[in-house]
Design a protein around this motif. Structure first.
Motif, PDB file in Angstrom:
ATOM      1  N   ILE A 189      14.664   1.455  -3.136  1.00 29.36           N
ATOM      2  CA  ILE A 189      15.287   2.836  -3.465  1.00 29.36           C
ATOM      3  C   ILE A 189      14.790   3.325  -4.583  1.00 29.36           C
ATOM      4  O   ILE A 189      14.461   4.520  -4.764  1.00 29.36           O
ATOM      5  CB  ILE A 189      16.729   2.219  -3.840  1.00 29.36           C
ATOM      6  CG1 ILE A 189      17.598   1.797  -2.358  1.00 29.36           C
ATOM      7  CG2 ILE A 189      17.537   3.793  -4.403  1.00 29.36           C
ATOM      8  CD1 ILE A 189      18.777   1.454  -2.762  1.00 29.36           C
ATOM      9  N   ALA A 190      14.492   2.487  -5.734  1.00 27.18           N
ATOM     10  CA  ALA A 190      13.956   2.995  -6.807  1.00 27.18           C
ATOM     11  C   ALA A 190      12.437   3.821  -6.759  1.00 27.18           C
ATOM     12  O   ALA A 190      12.114   4.647  -7.354  1.00 27.18           O
ATOM     13  CB  ALA A 190      13.683   1.837  -8.107  1.00 27.18           C
ATOM     14  N   TRP A 191      11.803   3.017  -5.691  1.00 25.20           N
ATOM     15  CA  TRP A 191      10.329   3.843  -5.312  1.00 25.20           C
ATOM     16  C   TRP A 191      10.538   4.647  -4.634  1.00 25.20           C
ATOM     17  O   TRP A 191       9.301   5.445  -4.221  1.00 25.20           O
ATOM     18  CB  TRP A 191       9.165   2.694  -4.990  1.00 25.20           C
ATOM     19  CG  TRP A 191       9.090   1.380  -6.296  1.00 25.20           C
ATOM     20  CD1 TRP A 191       9.204   1.750  -7.572  1.00 25.20           C
ATOM     21  CD2 TRP A 191       8.841   0.233  -6.057  1.00 25.20           C
ATOM     22  NE1 TRP A 191       9.109   0.372  -8.218  1.00 25.20           N
ATOM     23  CE2 TRP A 191       8.790  -0.672  -7.284  1.00 25.20           C
ATOM     24  CE3 TRP A 191       8.613  -0.568  -4.660  1.00 25.20           C
ATOM     25  CZ2 TRP A 191       8.541  -1.816  -7.507  1.00 25.20           C
ATOM     26  CZ3 TRP A 191       8.151  -2.064  -5.159  1.00 25.20           C
ATOM     27  CH2 TRP A 191       8.183  -2.436  -6.350  1.00 25.20           C
ATOM     28  N   LEU A 192      11.451   4.977  -3.774  1.00 27.28           N
ATOM     29  CA  LEU A 192      11.408   5.922  -2.762  1.00 27.28           C
ATOM     30  C   LEU A 192      11.027   7.273  -3.043  1.00 27.28           C
ATOM     31  O   LEU A 192       9.936   8.001  -2.497  1.00 27.28           O
ATOM     32  CB  LEU A 192      12.839   6.054  -1.845  1.00 27.28           C
ATOM     33  CG  LEU A 192      13.019   6.917  -0.813  1.00 27.28           C
ATOM     34  CD1 LEU A 192      11.819   6.590   0.370  1.00 27.28           C
ATOM     35  CD2 LEU A 192      14.406   6.754  -0.190  1.00 27.28           C
TER      36      LEU A 192
ATOM     37  N   VAL B 118       7.434   9.502  -1.976  1.00 20.54           N
ATOM     38  CA  VAL B 118       7.244  10.996  -1.354  1.00 20.54           C
ATOM     39  C   VAL B 118       6.566  11.980  -2.359  1.00 20.54           C
ATOM     40  O   VAL B 118       6.088  12.660  -1.817  1.00 20.54           O
ATOM     41  CB  VAL B 118       8.958  11.384  -1.009  1.00 20.54           C
ATOM     42  CG1 VAL B 118       8.876  12.910  -0.467  1.00 20.54           C
ATOM     43  CG2 VAL B 118       9.579  10.446  -0.069  1.00 20.54           C
ATOM     44  N   SER B 119       6.850  11.739  -3.666  1.00 22.69           N
ATOM     45  CA  SER B 119       6.246  12.731  -4.555  1.00 22.69           C
ATOM     46  C   SER B 119       4.722  12.599  -4.430  1.00 22.69           C
ATOM     47  O   SER B 119       3.906  13.721  -4.607  1.00 22.69           O
ATOM     48  CB  SER B 119       6.659  12.233  -6.041  1.00 22.69           C
ATOM     49  OG  SER B 119       8.086  12.780  -6.055  1.00 22.69           O
ATOM     50  N   LEU B 120       4.281  11.356  -4.492  1.00 14.57           N
ATOM     51  CA  LEU B 120       2.684  11.138  -4.169  1.00 14.57           C
ATOM     52  C   LEU B 120       2.541  11.767  -2.874  1.00 14.57           C
ATOM     53  O   LEU B 120       1.149  12.313  -2.853  1.00 14.57           O
ATOM     54  CB  LEU B 120       2.604   9.634  -4.150  1.00 14.57           C
ATOM     55  CG  LEU B 120       2.668   8.768  -5.616  1.00 14.57           C
ATOM     56  CD1 LEU B 120       2.542   7.358  -5.392  1.00 14.57           C
ATOM     57  CD2 LEU B 120       1.795   9.415  -6.690  1.00 14.57           C
ATOM     58  N   GLY B 121       3.118  11.514  -1.836  1.00 13.01           N
ATOM     59  CA  GLY B 121       2.816  12.255  -0.578  1.00 13.01           C
ATOM     60  C   GLY B 121       2.627  13.715  -0.638  1.00 13.01           C
ATOM     61  O   GLY B 121       1.575  14.231  -0.072  1.00 13.01           O
TER      62      GLY B 121
END
Length: 208
Positions: free
Chosen positions: A122-125, A129-132
Motif C-alpha cells: 500500500i505504501a509503495w503503490l 505509479v508516479s515512477l510509471g
C-alpha cells in the motif's frame, strides 16, 4: 533411662514429620504460585494477541474501503477520459486533456497494525505509479508521440486501480473479511482495470 530415650526419640520423630509436612506445604505453594503465574502470562498474551488481531481487522476494513473506492475512481476516470478524447481528438486542444489519477489518502497509522507485506504494498503503490508516469513523460518528450502517451497514461491510471483491487482482495483473505452485499458494477470495473493493467505492463515491457 531407656524409657526417656524412647520418649526423646518419639518427640524427635514427630518434629521430623512436622518439618516434612511444612516442606511439602511450602513446596506446593511455590509450585502453585508458579503455575498460576504461567497461566496468567499465557492468558494475558492471548488477550493481547486477540486485541492486536481485532485492531488489525478494523484497520483492514478501513483500508479495503479506501482501496475499493480508489479502484472505482480509476475506472470512472479512465472511461471519462476516453469519452472526452473521442470527442476532441483531432481538435486544436485535444492533447490538453489527460486521465486524472485519483489520490490514495491513507493515514500512516492505519498501516502500523496490519500485515507488514501488505502495508508495504500500500505504501509503495502511489510511488510506483508516479515512477510509471515519469517514464511515460520521458517517452513522450523523446518521441513526441502524444497519442501514445495519453493512451499509456490512461492505462497506467487503470493499472493503479487494478493494483488497489488486488491489495484489497489480499486484505480480505488475510483477515477473513467476506463481503456479503451486492457489488454493483464491480465485475465490469475489475474487467476494465485488468485490461488496463495488462496493456500498461506490455507498454513498459516494450519501451523498457
Amino acid at each position: 533411662m531407656s524409657k526417656i530415650n524412647r520418649s526423646l526419640e518419639a518427640v524427635w520423630m514427630e518434629q521430623l514429620a512436622l518439618m516434612d509436612v511444612l516442606k511439602i506445604a511450602a513446596g506446593s505453594g511455590v509450585v502453585a504460585a508458579l503455575v498460576s503465574s504461567i497461566i496468567t502470562w499465557i492468558k494475558e498474551g492471548r488477550q493481547r494477541s486477540a486485541q492486536r488481531r481485532l485492531e488489525a481487522e478494523i484497520d483492514a476494513i478501513h483500508l479495503i474501503t479506501r482501496l475499493d473506492a480508489l479502484a472505482v475512481a480509476c475506472a470512472n476516470n479512465y472511461w471519462e477520459f476516453h469519452d472526452r478524447w473521442s470527442q476532441l481528438r483531432g481538435a486544436e486542444h485535444a492533447h490538453d486533456i489527460g486521465c486524472a489519477k485519483p489520490e490514495l489518502q491513507i493515514e500512516p497509522e492505519k498501516l502500523a497494525k496490519i500485515d507488514r507485506v501488505l502495508a508495504c504494498r500500500i505504501a509503495w503503490l502511489e510511488n510506483d505509479v508516479s515512477l510509471g508516469a515519469d517514464g511515460i513523460r520521458a517517452r513522450w518528450e523523446a518521441y513526441l508521440d502524444t497519442d501514445e502517451a495519453l493512451d499509456a497514461d490512461a492505462d497506467l491510471v487503470g493499472h493503479f486501480g487494478y493494483e488497489a483491487l488486488l491489495i484489497s482482495r489480499s486484505l480480505r483473505d488475510k483477515y477473513k473479511l467476506k463481503f456479503q452485499g451486492m457489488q454493483w458494477g464491480m465485475p465490469t470495473i475489475e474487467k476494465q482495470l485488468t485490461e488496463c493493467s495488462e496493456r500498461s505492463k506490455e507498454f513498459f515491457k516494450e519501451k523498457g
